[in-house]
Scaffold this motif. Structure first.
Motif: not given
Length: 148
Positions: A1-16
């Motif tokens: 969930x953290x990877x899906x939600x925080x690091x993809x859906x809500x992330x601002x940094x393109x590389x991340x």
């Protein structure tokens, strides 16, 4: 969930976002298939990640036969779609819209591949009438049997 939600859906940094996408793409598709882990284990892993819970430790428990757990996946999906629509309508720059777009690219790819494999290996048919009834990931993401 953290990877899906925080690091993809809500992330601002393109590389991340790209690194998280690559990780999920590799990890989830590595385990999806007839030779990977049991289908139900894979479904539980994915469905458990596709819900919002107040505490991280609660993600470890998911019962695919529990209507409340399946409905929490539908609520997560509904909220992700609403977030995507709101971002798409906003006047924000394209970098804000990239996270939801990448999230749904991954989700659609996952749903499509799962459906193809489910159709080929796990769906109930006349030739395989002794199989346990199984459903594709999309069935559960849309709320399962109790969907309205």
């Amino acid at each position: 969930n953290t990877v899906l939600k925080k690091l993809v859906l809500e992330e601002k940094d393109h590389e991340v976002m790209i690194k998280a996408y690559d990780y999920l793409d590799h990890f989830l598709f590595l385990h999806l298939g007839k030779e990977g882990i049991e289908r139900e284990q894979w479904l539980v892993l994915v469905l458990s990640a596709l819900r919002n819970l107040p505490e991280q430790k609660l993600f470890k428990s998911f019962d695919i036969g529990n209507n409340h757990d399946v409905q929490s996946c539908f609520r997560f999906f509904r909220e992700a779609v609403a977030h995507f629509q709101a971002v798409a309508r906003s006047d924000d720059n394209d970098s804000v819209k990239e996270g939801p777009r990448i999230f749904f690219e991954l989700l659609v790819k996952l749903l499509q591949r799962d459906f193809e494999l489910w159709w080929k290996h796990w769906r109930k048919s006349e030739l395989s009438s002794n199989r346990i009834i199984s459903y594709p990931l999309l069935y559960f993401l849309l709320g399962g049997q109790g969907a309205r």
